[in-house]
Motif scaffolding. Structure first.
Motif, mmCIF file in Angstrom:
data_model
loop_
_atom_site.group_PDB
_atom_site.id
_atom_site.type_symbol
_atom_site.label_atom_id
_atom_site.label_comp_id
_atom_site.label_asym_id
_atom_site.label_seq_id
_atom_site.Cartn_x
_atom_site.Cartn_y
_atom_site.Cartn_z
ATOM 1 N N ALA A 70 116.356 -5.452 74.011
ATOM 2 C CA ALA A 70 115.690 -6.208 75.066
ATOM 3 C C ALA A 70 115.956 -7.703 74.889
ATOM 4 C CB ALA A 70 114.195 -5.916 75.057
ATOM 5 N N HIS A 71 115.951 -8.155 73.644
ATOM 6 C CA HIS A 71 116.235 -9.563 73.359
ATOM 7 C C HIS A 71 117.620 -9.957 73.882
ATOM 8 C CE1 HIS A 71 116.438 -13.398 71.311
ATOM 9 N NE2 HIS A 71 117.561 -13.022 70.748
ATOM 10 N N GLY A 83 108.909 -10.474 80.458
ATOM 11 C CA GLY A 83 109.301 -9.885 81.743
ATOM 12 C C GLY A 83 110.268 -8.731 81.572
ATOM 13 N N VAL A 84 111.222 -8.904 80.675
ATOM 14 C CA VAL A 84 112.193 -7.842 80.402
ATOM 15 C C VAL A 84 111.481 -6.628 79.818
ATOM 16 C CG1 VAL A 84 114.150 -7.191 78.924
ATOM 17 C CG2 VAL A 84 114.206 -9.325 80.204
ATOM 18 N N SER A 85 110.603 -6.858 78.872
ATOM 19 C CA SER A 85 109.879 -5.765 78.227
ATOM 20 C C SER A 85 109.042 -4.985 79.236
ATOM 21 C CB SER A 85 108.995 -6.313 77.118
ATOM 22 O OG SER A 85 108.336 -5.263 76.460
ATOM 23 N N LYS A 86 108.353 -5.702 80.098
ATOM 24 C CA LYS A 86 107.518 -5.061 81.125
ATOM 25 C C LYS A 86 108.376 -4.222 82.079
ATOM 26 C CE LYS A 86 104.194 -6.259 84.739
ATOM 27 N NZ LYS A 86 103.497 -7.360 85.410
ATOM 28 N N THR A 87 109.476 -4.781 82.531
ATOM 29 C CA THR A 87 110.362 -4.065 83.454
ATOM 30 C C THR A 87 110.992 -2.854 82.775
ATOM 31 O OG1 THR A 87 110.798 -6.115 84.647
ATOM 32 C CG2 THR A 87 112.358 -4.323 84.990
ATOM 33 N N LEU A 88 111.405 -3.008 81.516
ATOM 34 C CA LEU A 88 111.982 -1.873 80.785
ATOM 35 C C LEU A 88 110.957 -0.749 80.638
ATOM 36 C CD1 LEU A 88 114.045 -3.702 78.025
ATOM 37 C CD2 LEU A 88 114.941 -2.430 80.000
ATOM 38 N N GLY A 89 109.698 -1.103 80.419
ATOM 39 C CA GLY A 89 108.653 -0.093 80.321
ATOM 40 C C GLY A 89 108.542 0.725 81.597
ATOM 41 N N LYS A 90 108.616 0.063 82.730
ATOM 42 C CA LYS A 90 108.565 0.755 84.028
ATOM 43 C C LYS A 90 109.785 1.656 84.221
ATOM 44 C CE LYS A 90 105.933 -2.863 86.367
ATOM 45 N NZ LYS A 90 105.974 -3.903 87.409
ATOM 46 N N LEU A 91 110.944 1.145 83.825
ATOM 47 C CA LEU A 91 112.177 1.937 83.957
ATOM 48 C C LEU A 91 112.144 3.166 83.052
ATOM 49 C CD1 LEU A 91 114.746 -0.994 84.071
ATOM 50 C CD2 LEU A 91 114.155 0.529 85.966
ATOM 51 N N LEU A 96 114.757 6.179 83.802
ATOM 52 C CA LEU A 96 115.987 5.497 84.177
ATOM 53 C C LEU A 96 116.682 4.883 82.968
ATOM 54 C CD1 LEU A 96 114.706 3.811 87.457
ATOM 55 C CD2 LEU A 96 115.981 5.950 87.218
ATOM 56 N N ILE A 97 115.900 4.663 81.901
ATOM 57 C CA ILE A 97 116.456 4.196 80.626
ATOM 58 C C ILE A 97 115.783 4.956 79.497
ATOM 59 C CG2 ILE A 97 116.933 1.835 81.444
ATOM 60 C CD1 ILE A 97 114.433 1.158 79.429
ATOM 61 N N THR A 98 116.402 4.884 78.327
ATOM 62 C CA THR A 98 115.758 5.399 77.109
ATOM 63 C C THR A 98 115.741 4.275 76.089
ATOM 64 O OG1 THR A 98 117.853 6.182 76.194
ATOM 65 C CG2 THR A 98 116.543 7.769 77.475
ATOM 66 N N ARG A 99 114.763 4.356 75.216
ATOM 67 C CA ARG A 99 114.694 3.410 74.089
ATOM 68 C C ARG A 99 114.706 4.240 72.818
ATOM 69 N NH1 ARG A 99 110.449 -1.391 75.767
ATOM 70 N NH2 ARG A 99 109.639 -0.178 77.485
ATOM 71 N N SER A 100 115.541 3.823 71.888
ATOM 72 C CA SER A 100 115.622 4.514 70.603
ATOM 73 C C SER A 100 115.505 3.499 69.470
ATOM 74 C CB SER A 100 116.945 5.289 70.494
ATOM 75 O OG SER A 100 118.039 4.419 70.645
ATOM 76 N N VAL A 101 115.188 3.991 68.294
ATOM 77 C CA VAL A 101 115.016 3.120 67.132
ATOM 78 C C VAL A 101 116.344 2.461 66.780
ATOM 79 C CG1 VAL A 101 114.397 3.057 64.681
ATOM 80 C CG2 VAL A 101 113.117 4.510 66.266
ATOM 81 N N ASN A 102 116.279 1.182 66.523
ATOM 82 C CA ASN A 102 117.455 0.424 66.109
ATOM 83 C C ASN A 102 117.524 0.478 64.585
ATOM 84 O OD1 ASN A 102 119.354 -1.502 65.461
ATOM 85 N ND2 ASN A 102 118.524 -3.086 66.803
ATOM 86 N N ARG A 107 112.159 -3.111 64.498
ATOM 87 C CA ARG A 107 111.258 -3.749 65.459
ATOM 88 C C ARG A 107 111.870 -3.835 66.848
ATOM 89 N NH1 ARG A 107 110.907 -9.269 62.944
ATOM 90 N NH2 ARG A 107 113.002 -8.600 62.434
ATOM 91 N N ALA A 108 113.185 -3.708 66.952
ATOM 92 C CA ALA A 108 113.889 -3.859 68.231
ATOM 93 C C ALA A 108 114.499 -2.529 68.644
ATOM 94 C CB ALA A 108 114.982 -4.915 68.100
ATOM 95 N N ALA A 109 114.073 -2.017 69.784
ATOM 96 C CA ALA A 109 114.607 -0.750 70.283
ATOM 97 C C ALA A 109 115.988 -0.962 70.896
ATOM 98 C CB ALA A 109 113.668 -0.168 71.325
ATOM 99 N N LEU A 110 116.774 0.093 70.863
ATOM 100 C CA LEU A 110 118.072 0.104 71.536
ATOM 101 C C LEU A 110 117.892 0.752 72.909
ATOM 102 C CD1 LEU A 110 120.378 1.167 68.580
ATOM 103 C CD2 LEU A 110 120.124 -1.110 69.581
#
Length: 166
Positions: A70-71, A83-91, A96-102, A107-110
């Protein structure tokens, strides 16, 4: 400059003679251009599966070979991390997206796009580009000059942004 903007600048200058109102000219034009771009694509977003902010985040993800943080998205797009974090949460909630452990930084999802996200962006983004192309078609041979001037404008602002925040 539009008459109201010109009159506003004139009035501020009259009431504050030492005030440099010249930045209003540039800022007014930038706001006018932004509003025109928004107006051109507004019909595309009526009832669409995505908002303009969501498209802005998904476009760079679409053909990215590797997941991003996200950074990285926030800095690349000039958006706030919140703003990016909030929008990614909605997606993510809409698959529409996935988040996985980096593995490099827990602390930063991929972030990656899903197939559904790819289908949605593949439908909407080309139509947005067509709307923008219709607006810009009138530039003709001046297009390169405009791009050069806007590039210079962005570079100057980027180089000065730290100066204004201190």
């Amino acid at each position: 400059m539009l008459p109201l903007q010109s009159r506003t600048q004139q009035l501020w200058g009259e009431h504050h003679p030492g005030l440099d109102t010249s930045p209003m000219e540039v800022v007014a034009l930038v706001k006018r251009i932004t509003a025109l771009l928004d107006r051109a694509v507004e019909p595309l977003y009526d009832g669409a599966a995505l908002t303009a902010a969501e498209v802005e985040l998904l476009v760079p993800l679409r053909y990215n070979a590797e997941p991003v943080t996200a950074h990285h998205l926030a800095s690349r797009l000039g958006m706030s991390r919140a703003g990016v974090s909030k929008t990614l949460g909605k997606l993510e909630k809409r698959d529409l997206i996935t988040r996985s452990v980096n593995p490099a930084d827990r602390r930063a999802a991929l972030i990656s796009m899903t197939g559904t996200g790819q289908d949605v962006i593949d439908d909407l983004f080309p139509r947005e580009l067509e709307a923008h192309a219709r607006l810009l078609a009138g530039l003709g041979q001046d297009r390169e000059r405009v791009v050069d001037a806007l590039t210079r404008f962005a570079e100057v602002m980027e180089s000065r942004i730290d100066d204004t925040s201190t």
